[in-house]
Design a protein around this motif. Structure first.
Motif, PDB file in Angstrom:
ATOM      1  N   TYR A 182       6.335 -10.328  -9.952  1.00 12.86           N
ATOM      2  CA  TYR A 182       7.257 -10.699  -8.938  1.00 12.86           C
ATOM      3  C   TYR A 182       8.795 -10.614  -9.641  1.00 12.86           C
ATOM      4  N   ALA A 183       8.966 -11.068 -10.833  1.00 13.92           N
ATOM      5  CA  ALA A 183      10.275 -11.116 -11.495  1.00 13.92           C
ATOM      6  C   ALA A 183      10.822  -9.705 -11.601  1.00 13.92           C
ATOM      7  N   GLY A 184      10.053  -8.606 -11.732  1.00 14.18           N
ATOM      8  CA  GLY A 184      10.487  -7.282 -11.975  1.00 14.18           C
ATOM      9  C   GLY A 184      10.767  -6.614 -10.605  1.00 14.18           C
ATOM     10  N   LEU A 185      10.329  -7.191  -9.482  1.00 15.14           N
ATOM     11  CA  LEU A 185      10.504  -6.636  -8.107  1.00 15.14           C
ATOM     12  C   LEU A 185      11.962  -6.537  -7.911  1.00 15.14           C
ATOM     13  N   PRO A 186      12.503  -5.500  -7.237  1.00 15.40           N
ATOM     14  CA  PRO A 186      14.003  -5.431  -6.979  1.00 15.40           C
ATOM     15  C   PRO A 186      14.317  -6.382  -5.994  1.00 15.40           C
ATOM     16  N   ASP A 187      15.782  -6.787  -5.908  1.00 16.39           N
ATOM     17  CA  ASP A 187      16.187  -7.834  -4.893  1.00 16.39           C
ATOM     18  C   ASP A 187      15.948  -7.603  -3.336  1.00 16.39           C
ATOM     19  N   THR A 188      16.076  -6.391  -3.240  1.00 10.73           N
ATOM     20  CA  THR A 188      15.850  -6.082  -1.883  1.00 10.73           C
ATOM     21  C   THR A 188      14.577  -4.892  -1.735  1.00 10.73           C
ATOM     22  N   ILE A 189      13.567  -5.411  -0.967  1.00  6.45           N
ATOM     23  CA  ILE A 189      12.317  -4.585  -0.931  1.00  6.45           C
ATOM     24  C   ILE A 189      11.884  -4.604   0.631  1.00  6.45           C
ATOM     25  N   PRO A 190      11.218  -3.139   0.717  1.00  6.13           N
ATOM     26  CA  PRO A 190      10.765  -2.625   1.957  1.00  6.13           C
ATOM     27  C   PRO A 190       9.843  -3.657   2.583  1.00  6.13           C
ATOM     28  N   THR A 191      10.003  -3.908   3.809  1.00  9.82           N
ATOM     29  CA  THR A 191       8.900  -4.730   4.619  1.00  9.82           C
ATOM     30  C   THR A 191       8.248  -3.982   5.781  1.00  9.82           C
ATOM     31  N   HIS A 192       8.522  -2.891   5.892  1.00  5.60           N
ATOM     32  CA  HIS A 192       7.798  -1.850   6.868  1.00  5.60           C
ATOM     33  C   HIS A 192       8.128  -0.507   6.601  1.00  5.60           C
ATOM     34  N   TRP A 193       6.806   0.225   6.769  1.00  5.96           N
ATOM     35  CA  TRP A 193       6.952   1.839   6.929  1.00  5.96           C
ATOM     36  C   TRP A 193       6.480   2.449   8.120  1.00  5.96           C
ATOM     37  N   GLY A 194       7.277   3.468   8.236  1.00  9.70           N
ATOM     38  CA  GLY A 194       6.911   4.347   9.488  1.00  9.70           C
ATOM     39  C   GLY A 194       5.747   5.195   9.560  1.00  9.70           C
ATOM     40  N   PRO A 195       5.503   5.926  10.507  1.00  9.51           N
ATOM     41  CA  PRO A 195       4.285   6.773  10.517  1.00  9.51           C
ATOM     42  C   PRO A 195       4.349   7.847   9.310  1.00  9.51           C
ATOM     43  N   ALA A 208      -9.656  -7.947   3.731  1.00 10.05           N
ATOM     44  CA  ALA A 208      -8.970  -8.547   2.553  1.00 10.05           C
ATOM     45  C   ALA A 208      -8.717  -7.402   1.731  1.00 10.05           C
ATOM     46  N   ALA A 209      -9.667  -6.363   1.448  1.00 12.08           N
ATOM     47  CA  ALA A 209      -9.399  -5.168   0.692  1.00 12.08           C
ATOM     48  C   ALA A 209      -8.324  -4.393   1.432  1.00 12.08           C
ATOM     49  N   LEU A 210      -8.041  -4.362   2.446  1.00 19.40           N
ATOM     50  CA  LEU A 210      -6.984  -3.429   3.035  1.00 19.40           C
ATOM     51  C   LEU A 210      -5.771  -4.230   2.680  1.00 19.40           C
ATOM     52  N   PHE A 211      -5.553  -5.414   2.986  1.00 15.39           N
ATOM     53  CA  PHE A 211      -4.301  -6.209   2.967  1.00 15.39           C
ATOM     54  C   PHE A 211      -4.022  -6.299   1.360  1.00 15.39           C
ATOM     55  N   SER A 212      -5.069  -6.217   0.515  1.00 14.21           N
ATOM     56  CA  SER A 212      -4.618  -6.305  -0.979  1.00 14.21           C
ATOM     57  C   SER A 212      -4.242  -5.039  -1.436  1.00 14.21           C
ATOM     58  N   SER A 213      -4.927  -3.868  -0.953  1.00  8.55           N
ATOM     59  CA  SER A 213      -4.575  -2.593  -1.688  1.00  8.55           C
ATOM     60  C   SER A 213      -3.132  -2.147  -0.825  1.00  8.55           C
ATOM     61  N   LEU A 214      -2.937  -2.579   0.313  1.00 11.48           N
ATOM     62  CA  LEU A 214      -1.626  -2.302   0.832  1.00 11.48           C
ATOM     63  C   LEU A 214      -0.398  -3.027   0.151  1.00 11.48           C
ATOM     64  N   ALA A 215      -0.702  -4.338  -0.212  1.00  6.99           N
ATOM     65  CA  ALA A 215       0.403  -5.250  -1.042  1.00  6.99           C
ATOM     66  C   ALA A 215       0.459  -4.508  -2.370  1.00  6.99           C
ATOM     67  N   ILE A 216      -0.582  -4.317  -2.848  1.00  7.71           N
ATOM     68  CA  ILE A 216      -0.335  -3.532  -4.184  1.00  7.71           C
ATOM     69  C   ILE A 216       0.295  -2.400  -4.440  1.00  7.71           C
ATOM     70  N   GLU A 217       0.110  -1.389  -3.205  1.00 10.87           N
ATOM     71  CA  GLU A 217       1.064  -0.312  -3.310  1.00 10.87           C
ATOM     72  C   GLU A 217       2.473  -0.569  -2.874  1.00 10.87           C
ATOM     73  N   SER A 218       2.684  -1.449  -1.797  1.00 10.50           N
ATOM     74  CA  SER A 218       4.006  -1.955  -1.654  1.00 10.50           C
ATOM     75  C   SER A 218       4.766  -2.305  -2.912  1.00 10.50           C
ATOM     76  N   TRP A 219       3.914  -2.962  -3.945  1.00 15.25           N
ATOM     77  CA  TRP A 219       4.747  -3.386  -5.126  1.00 15.25           C
ATOM     78  C   TRP A 219       4.962  -2.272  -6.057  1.00 15.25           C
ATOM     79  N   LEU A 220       3.817  -1.598  -6.176  1.00 17.69           N
ATOM     80  CA  LEU A 220       3.794  -0.613  -7.226  1.00 17.69           C
ATOM     81  C   LEU A 220       4.644   0.772  -6.866  1.00 17.69           C
ATOM     82  N   ARG A 221       4.561   1.165  -5.460  1.00 22.60           N
ATOM     83  CA  ARG A 221       5.084   2.446  -5.090  1.00 22.60           C
ATOM     84  C   ARG A 221       5.601   2.347  -3.537  1.00 22.60           C
ATOM     85  N   PRO A 222       6.908   1.301  -3.485  1.00 25.79           N
ATOM     86  CA  PRO A 222       7.401   1.032  -2.476  1.00 25.79           C
ATOM     87  C   PRO A 222       8.157   2.217  -1.677  1.00 25.79           C
ATOM     88  N   GLU A 223       8.339   3.265  -2.205  1.00 27.69           N
ATOM     89  CA  GLU A 223       8.971   4.372  -1.625  1.00 27.69           C
ATOM     90  C   GLU A 223       8.104   5.155  -0.597  1.00 27.69           C
TER      91      GLU A 223
END
Length: 248
Positions: free
Chosen positions: A38-51, A124-139
């Protein structure tokens, strides 16, 4: 013909509940991992990704924006556990059922509870994998897993109902209980362990669910309209998301 008591029928249902705490452990474990980042995440983060997988909405970093997906998963876990708990009450037995029908109903209850449990773990596995991906590779957020996930859930649910149906058949055989001609004929009309009804002689598209699966309706795939309904459902569930991704 043998008999089976209600206590004997419901014995060992407990193992069907293991899936719900397992799903919670997956989500909470991911949450703990997120706290370490959490502390290392940027101050502005993506909250939605397009197709295309590129982010198209952003928000300030906060516990809600970082962990909201996991909180939704925990809420869904609680909801699915509640549904599993009330399935027997939502599936009242017919008046004076035969011994075979009692066993068959219990098998469907177990299949329904198992399907809910497996779906909960997969979510649960889907939500967890998507959350981790959004933290590690938000682009970039890959979407193919989500498309494949829909097919995986359908197969998992069908497997759960097949197991419930198989349990009922084995339990009846062990107790020396056999279906009569009408019961055997009715069993042959249900596919995928009792999910779909297949009766070409019945023109109805939607029919009542099989006893033991709760209230509501299911599709009669034996009717022409039922076949179209299943085709449209699969197109919307898998084909539409895949088409959107291929078109971007």
């Amino acid at each position: 013909m043998g008999t089976v008591t209600e206590q004997e029928l419901t014995r060992r249902r407990w193992h069907l509940w293991v899936a719900f705490p397992l799903a919670a452990v997956i989500l909470l474990g991911t949450h703990l991992y997120g706290l370490s980042l959490y502390a290392g995440l940027p101050d502005t983060i993506p909250t939605h990704w397009g197709p295309s997988g590129a982010p198209d909405a952003f928000d300030a970093k906060s516990p809600a924006t970082v962990f909201g997906m996991l909180w939704i998963g925990l809420g869904m876990t609680a909801l699915m556990a509640f549904l599993a708990a009330i399935i027997p009450a939502l599936s009242p037995a017919r008046a004076e059922p035969s011994q075979y029908r009692r066993i068959q109903r219990e098998g469907m209850i177990r299949g329904t509870m198992g399907g809910l449990g497996i779906t909960t773990v997969l979510l649960a596995a889907l939500f967890s994998s998507l959350a981790i991906e959004s933290w590690l590779r938000p682009e970039y957020m890959g979407g193919w897993f989500a498309v494949l996930f829909a097919a995986i859930i359908l197969v998992a649910i069908a497997w759960a109902f097949w197991r419930g149906s198989r349990w009922a058949a084995q339990r009846a055989e062990t107790a020396g209980i056999r279906p009569d001609a009408d019961e055997a004929a009715e069993d042959r009309l249900w596919l995928w362990g009792g999910i779909f009804y297949n009766n070409p002689a019945d023109p109805q598209i939607m029919v009542a669910k099989r006893e033991g699966t709760g209230t509501g309706l299911t599709v009669n795939v034996g009717s022409r309209g039922g076949k179209w309904a299943v085709a449209v459902f699969l197109l919307l569930l898998v084909g539409l998301p895949a088409g959107l991704m291929l078109g971007t």
